[in-house]
Design a protein around this motif. Structure first.
Motif: not given
Length: 516
Positions: A439, A112, A485
């Motif tokens: 995230w 990411e 994430c």
């Protein structure tokens, strides 16, 4: 990656360049397992190359292949020695004890965000380097150098850093992974254009107090103005063999002998990956480049291929190719630091690095440390909380906790020795220990996410982080728990010592697993 800083004084002009090594990181499906840097992955590749004679052995590695596919990026193999996607890997393996992983040990987090931009103690990893360099008086320019493809996130970081530190920052992309020496040699014209008297070279994946001004003073006091300085620290005998080892003259601090990752004990002084050079270093790197060219011609005459990266002339390593030759010539010195230092090779080491930086904040950035306030959460030890985070007063945080932007932490939550990234949601009474929450991930009510700390031995003041492989004997090495994430952990579920890849909605508990 390279950062370039320039100092200007009334008597001299010094431009300090900071080299932050940064390799390309690919998402799943864009690489093949022949570039895998786990031990099991490399053995799989070798086994498949001998498949006709050892087909039964391939079956015995089926489980290992399944486990390491996520790390490599793909399960496709190339049935030949020369690889189109991993020349830096094969060149390194042919000459050294270990090889560069290109960020694979940081997955799934590096899917990411580029590893050097991963937040450690609340700010991107690179920012700690930049802040240290900005404290050197009259710094002028920063060059970032690496093989990473620029994107919006990198450009935004560069723009914000320039505005915050009021200094020019540029990114120079290598056309291929050129190694720690090849990159600065390729862009030597950019470096010497400011007529520098000295420049720093630093690896991106190190955590340190960065005693840069002390290194400059040391250079003036030891040897000639054109001498070179390596930042060193002391490790225990066993762990020293995992690093570049330096034998010094105890009176002059001259480097008499240098060995990169020796197989037997050489010295307890290790290389920290932070250097101070004068432009004369390019003469020595140029000598290696010329030698590499001659070898390429020799291999071409012998009918061997030289286009697959094995003998690329510009692929030069400072440590093996340059320092080994410079040792004992009166040009190379070591400055030993008593401050903290660690590598950031894996996600587990990022939590340890966060602890070191948070502790340093007491001196450098006390405003970044959270305190116990009326109506706020209970803070135990060093904790960073981004101003945009929403935290319930009944939550308990710390020690060594970093809370990112837009994080929501509900009633009764307990977080310790962990990093919680942007947009994560920790619901009522959940517990997060020794973990990284990715995230926009969610940890449900009364759920427990826990890992095993991989810190150095607290009883040994010289101990360093062990560079543990992800797998040991075909099994996942117990370490911190990582949630990629957009992972959802439902209520009352327990996740122990596991790695959860992005965009997973779990429905049961897991222990010691990679959840694909």
């Amino acid at each position: 990656m390279t950062l370039c800083y320039g100092l200007v004084t009334s008597t001299q002009r010094i431009t300090c360049y900071l080299l932050l090594r940064w390799s390309r990181v690919t998402r799943p499906g864009r690489a093949n397992i022949s570039g895998c840097c786990s031990r099991e992955g490399r053995r799989c590749a070798r086994v498949l190359q001998q498949s006709e004679k050892r087909s039964s052995t391939i079956l015995s590695y089926a489980a290992t292949l399944q486990s390491c596919t996520w790390l490599c990026g793909s399960s496709s193999f190339q049935m030949k020695t020369g690889l189109s996607s991993g020349p830096e890997f094969w060149r390194s393996c042919a000459n050294t004890k270990t090889c560069s992983t290109g960020g694979t040990r940081f997955r799934p987090l590096s899917f990411e965000v580029p590893k050097p931009l991963f937040p450690v103690a609340g700010v991107p990893m690179l920012q700690h380097h930049i802040e240290a360099c900005a404290k050197v008086p009259n710094m002028k320019e920063i060059l970032l150098m690496g093989f990473y493809q620029p994107n919006e996130e990198l450009n935004r970081f560069l723009l914000n850093a320039q505005q915050e530190f009021k200094i020019s920052i540029r990114y120079l992309q290598e056309y291929a992974a050129l190694g720690t020496g090849g990159g600065i040699y390729h862009f030597r014209d950019q470096i010497v254009s400011g007529s520098p008297e000295a420049f720093f070279v630093m690896n991106a994946d190190v955590c340190s107090a960065f005693p840069l001004e002390e290194m400059l003073s040391f250079q003036k006091e030891h040897g000639e103005p054109n001498s070179f300085v390596i930042l060193g620290t002391t490790a225990n005998r066993k762990q020293s063999m995992n690093y570049g080892c330096i034998v010094e003259n105890e009176e002059t601090n001259e480097v008499l002998h240098y060995v990169e990752k020796p197989s037997t004990f050489v010295s307890d002084i290790i290389n920290c990956g932070i250097y101070l050079f004068s432009p004369d270093i390019f003469q020595h790197i140029g000598g290696v480049f010329q030698k590499n060219q001659e070898e390429m011609l020799l291999y071409s005459f012998d009918g061997e291929e030289s286009t697959n990266g094995w003998h690329r002339a510009e692929a030069i390593r400072l440590e093996q190719d340059v320092f080994t030759a410079l040792a004992g010539q009166g040009k190379l010195y070591v400055y030993k630091t008593l401050g903290f230092w660690s590598q950031i090779k894996s996600a587990g080491s990022a939590i340890y690095a966060s602890r070191l930086y948070l502790n340093q904040y007491h001196k450098t950035h006390p405003e970044r440390l959270a305190t116990n306030k009326k109506g706020g959460p209970k803070i135990s030890g060093n904790v960073y909380i981004h101003p945009t985070a929403n935290i319930d007063p009944t939550a308990t945080l710390g020690p060594n906790v970093s809370i990112g932007t837009g994080v929501t932490i509900s009633a009764g939550v307990r977080v310790r020795e962990s990093i919680v990234l942007h947009g994560a949601n920790l619901q009522d009474h959940c517990c997060v220990l020794n973990s990284i929450v990715g995230w926009d991930s969610t940890v449900g009510k009364w759920a427990r996410v826990e890992g095993t700390p991989s810190d150095p031995n607290p009883n040994d003041p010289l101990a360093k982080m062990d560079s543990e492989t992800l797998f040991r004997e075909g099994k996942l090495t117990p370490s911190i728990t990582i949630l990629g994430c957009n992972v959802t952990i439902p209520s009352e579920v327990i996740i122990l010592n596991s790695i959860v890849l992005p965009h997973k909605d779990l429905n049961r508990s897991f222990k010691n697993q990679i959840i694909l």
